[in-house]
Scaffold this active site. Structure first.
Site, PDB file in Angstrom:
ATOM      1  CG  HIS A 191       5.984  -2.340  -5.310  1.00 39.27           C
ATOM      2  ND1 HIS A 191       5.002  -1.878  -4.460  1.00 39.27           N
ATOM      3  CD2 HIS A 191       5.345  -2.922  -6.332  1.00 39.27           C
ATOM      4  CE1 HIS A 191       3.843  -2.172  -4.970  1.00 39.27           C
ATOM      5  NE2 HIS A 191       4.010  -2.805  -6.093  1.00 39.27           N
ATOM      6  NE  ARG A 333      -2.213   2.584  -4.284  1.00 39.81           N
ATOM      7  CZ  ARG A 333      -1.024   2.271  -3.776  1.00 39.81           C
ATOM      8  NH1 ARG A 333      -0.579   2.908  -2.705  1.00 39.81           N
ATOM      9  NH2 ARG A 333      -0.286   1.316  -4.309  1.00 39.81           N
ATOM     10  CD  GLU A 432       1.034   7.862  -0.997  1.00 41.71           C
ATOM     11  OE1 GLU A 432       1.666   6.866  -0.630  1.00 41.71           O
ATOM     12  OE2 GLU A 432       0.350   7.878  -2.043  1.00 41.71           O
ATOM     13  CG  ASP A 456       5.351   6.746  -1.107  1.00 43.47           C
ATOM     14  OD1 ASP A 456       6.532   6.626  -1.464  1.00 43.47           O
ATOM     15  OD2 ASP A 456       4.409   6.197  -1.708  1.00 43.47           O
ATOM     16  NE  ARG A 466       8.230   2.673  -0.763  1.00 43.80           N
ATOM     17  CZ  ARG A 466       6.923   2.630  -0.946  1.00 43.80           C
ATOM     18  NH1 ARG A 466       6.226   3.748  -1.064  1.00 43.80           N
ATOM     19  NH2 ARG A 466       6.290   1.499  -1.005  1.00 43.80           N
ATOM     20  CB  CYS A 503      -2.957   1.661   4.104  1.00 47.85           C
ATOM     21  SG  CYS A 503      -2.504   3.047   3.066  1.00 47.85           S
TER      22      CYS A 503
HETATM   23  C1  PEP Z   1       2.471   4.011   1.336  1.00 48.36           C
HETATM   24  O1  PEP Z   1       3.122   4.779   0.643  1.00 48.36           O
HETATM   25  O2  PEP Z   1       2.517   3.988   2.580  1.00 48.36           O
HETATM   26  C2  PEP Z   1       1.578   3.026   0.710  1.00 48.36           C
HETATM   27  C3  PEP Z   1       0.803   2.260   1.432  1.00 48.36           C
HETATM   28  O3  PEP Z   1       1.582   2.908  -0.634  1.00 48.36           O
HETATM   29  P1  PEP Z   1       2.715   2.193  -1.504  1.00 48.36           P
HETATM   30  O4  PEP Z   1       3.567   1.381  -0.591  1.00 48.36           O
HETATM   31  O5  PEP Z   1       1.987   1.366  -2.497  1.00 48.36           O
HETATM   32  O6  PEP Z   1       3.447   3.338  -2.114  1.00 48.36           O
HETATM   33 MG    MG Z   2       2.662   5.189  -1.398  1.00 50.09          MG
END
Ligand code: PEP
Ligand code: MG
Length: 578
Positions: A191, A333, A432, A456, A466, A503
């Site tokens: 993040h 979301r 995901e 994810d 990750r 996404c």
């Molecule tokens: C993902 O998991 O690909 C996603 C877009 O959401 P986040 O990165 O916020 O977990």
């Molecule tokens: Mg995610």
């Protein structure tokens, strides 16, 4: 000069003085100077802090049982150290002579003590060093909040170096002064990395030992393209990097100047490019750069880690975001908290595996009100624009059904209150989790659209955290299992006739974007910073070439083979400013 290697997570090159962010224990105190007339205040603050720290230690001493002799001795000696008059005199002298705040004076005086102790060899010395750290922590805590890891204001430009940066610390950084950062932990889709891209700050993560190698004030170069961090570069290296930075800037400006051109392949296939919004300000740039809406609006930014936003605050924020995208869709979301994102107030469970734990929609049992409030706010905002609602972290059909029920309940409430909303608001899901990918056909009966969250999906498919730099090399978007899952999701969405988009960060990277187009995706939601580059890449190729590339990629047995093939195959279509 020393060159360190890390994982490049946010493009750009930065060079300036380092600010080393240490944990509070190690004495992270931003050196702050004061005026002459502030000396008395600071000396008094120090005296008050000594009283406060001593009183706290006394209280702890009183709580100890009479027979707990050893703990009493240790605590007693800490209390005496905190109140030590010689140390106090030195701190006062430091404030008076160096014109610094009390925190900085404690830091400076203590550094002198530690240096002397560390140069001695006797075994008992290490214990004393420990005591000194304790003493410093006690004093700094008593001096209050000014010792917090505050990155929101610097006097001059800095590159932040640290072990880790939380997403909140990253968001709160002084935008005018922080030029980039390098930290020891993290991965490409952590993040913190995503926020760095949102802020367009060059960043490198997973740089082993960087806090040990860099000292405050060292000159540091951060190369957010290659992942190199150079400490105290020589003249020639600095010159080379300055030139590189200029080339990269010019190239990026050229990309941006072409941003009005359509995202369409040579043979005429349009790709819809929307934006992933991490911070609300990004919408302006994204729309300016031709985004056709927002494919992922990460609503977590509204939460400051302390208090959840109320319905009115959310409603206003969502309504204003909708007004910025015009008729384009904006996908809200639901709050996706936990794991490497913020935890909720009062959530004090120590989880062994937070990514597999009580995160995201699974928090509904403990925080039903949070979701009810957010659903109401999104519904209300939906009256004012083209809103959609997306459910993250879906692994089971029942979760979709449960949230749809919550949405219906919220609609009934709004009906009663005569508050308008869009009754046809589309509700989709993020795919995901591998379980969702594998049961896409069932989920498609409940969801009005799919959005593939590869950040994810990759983590859960290959069982690689990750945010863990130690296994970052195993986080492989080209893993055959990942590619097959993506293909399967696209096919199932097609059979069920629901739209599918992506996404995850994968589609913000040019080579993968080609592969994903070839696999059949026509809707990308990318980080705004990547929009100009992805549009350009799309314009370089034919859909036929993208399909052939994807078909070849699907034949490989290993991720490494596939990745090497993709790198070579796509090189000629990818921009390379160097
Ligand atoms: C993902 O998991 O690909 C996603 C877009 O959401 P986040 O990165 O916020 O977990
Ligand atoms: Mg995610």
């Amino acid at each position: 000069m020393k060159v360190c290697e890390g994982i490049p997570v946010s493009p750009g090159i930065a060079f300036c003085q380092a600010f080393v962010l240490r944990s509070l224990d190690e004495g992270s105190v931003i050196p702050r100077s004061i005026q002459k007339d502030g000396i008395e205040t600071e000396v008094q603050r120090y005296k008050d802090a000594v009283k406060k720290a001593s009183a706290r230690l006394d209280k702890e001493l009183n709580k100890l049982e009479e027979q707990d002799e050893i703990s009493r001795q240790i605590l007693g000696s800490h209390r005496n150290m905190v109140a030590d008059p010689v140390f106090a005199k030195e701190v006062a002298k430091c404030i008076q002579e160096q014109y610094v705040k009390a925190e900085s004076a404690v830091h400076i005086v203590m550094a002198g003590y530690l240096k002397r102790f560390e140069s001695m060899e006797a075994a008992y010395i290490s214990e004393r060093v420990h005591d000194l750290h304790d003493m410093k922590r006690n004093l700094l805590e008593a001096l209050g909040k000014s010792v917090s890891r505050n990155l929101s204001s610097f006097e001059s430009e800095v590159i932040v170096i640290g072990h880790n940066l939380t997403p909140t610390e990253t968001t709160s950084m002084d935008k005018g002064k922080v030029r980039g950062f390098a930290i020891e932990v993290g991965g490409r889709t952590s993040h913190t990395a995503i926020i760095a891209r949102a802020l367009r700050l060059p960043a490198v993560v997973g740089v082993k030992g960087i806090t040990r190698d860099v000292r405050d004030g060292d000159t540091v170069i951060i190369d957010g393209y290659s992942g190199e961090v150079i400490i105290n570069p020589d003249e020639a290296t600095l010159k080379t990097y300055k030139a590189r930075a200029e080339v990269a800037d010019t190239y990026y400006r050229e990309l941006v100047s072409d941003v009005g051109l359509p995202a369409q392949t040579i043979d005429g296939y349009p790709i819809r490019i929307s934006a992933n919004i991490e911070l609300p300000d990004e919408i302006h740039t994204a729309m300016e750069w031709g985004a056709e809406g927002v494919g992922l609006y990460r609503t977590e930014f509204l939460y400051d880690g302390k208090e959840l936003p109320d319905e009115e605050t959310q409603f206003k924020s969502y309504k204003s975001a909708l007004s910025l995208v015009g008729d384009h869709p904006l996908v809200f979301r639901l709050m996706d908290l936990g794991a490497d994102k913020l935890t909720l107030p009062g959530f004090d469970h120590e989880e062994q595996n937070p990514f597999l734990g009580c995160r995201s929609l699974r928090l509904v049992n403990e925080y039903p009100e949070m979701f009810r409030t957010q659903i109401r706010a999104i519904l209300r905002a939906s009256h004012f624009g083209n809103a959609k609602l997306m459910l993250p972290m879906i692994a089971q059909l029942e979760e979709v059904q449960r949230f749809k029920k919550l949405i219906i309940e919220a609609q009934r409430e709004l009906d009663k209150e005569e508050i308008p909303y869009n009754p046809d608001l589309e509700v989709g899901i993020m795919v995901e989790v591998p379980a969702a990918a594998l049961s896409a056909s069932q989920l498609a009966r409940e969801a009005q659209f799919f959005s593939i969250g590869t950040n994810d999906l990759i983590q859960y498919t290959v069982a690689v955290d990750r945010v863990n730099e130690r296994v970052a090399h195993l986080y492989q978007p080209c893993h055959p299992a990942v590619l097959r899952l993506i293909k399967m999701i696209i096919e199932e969405a097609g059979k069920s006739q629901i739209p599918v988009s992506i996404c995850g960060e994968m589609c913000s990277e040019p080579a993968y974007a080609i592969l994903l187009m070839g696999l059949g995706l026509r809707n990308f939601s990318v980080s705004p910073v990547a929009i100009p580059m992805i549009k350009k890449v799309i314009r370089q190729i034919t859909m036929k070439q993208a399909r052939e590339t994807a078909q070849d990629c699907l034949k490989f047995k290993t991720a490494d083979e596939c990745q090497s093939f993709l790198n070579v195959k796509t090189r000629r279509w990818l921009p390379n400013p160097w």
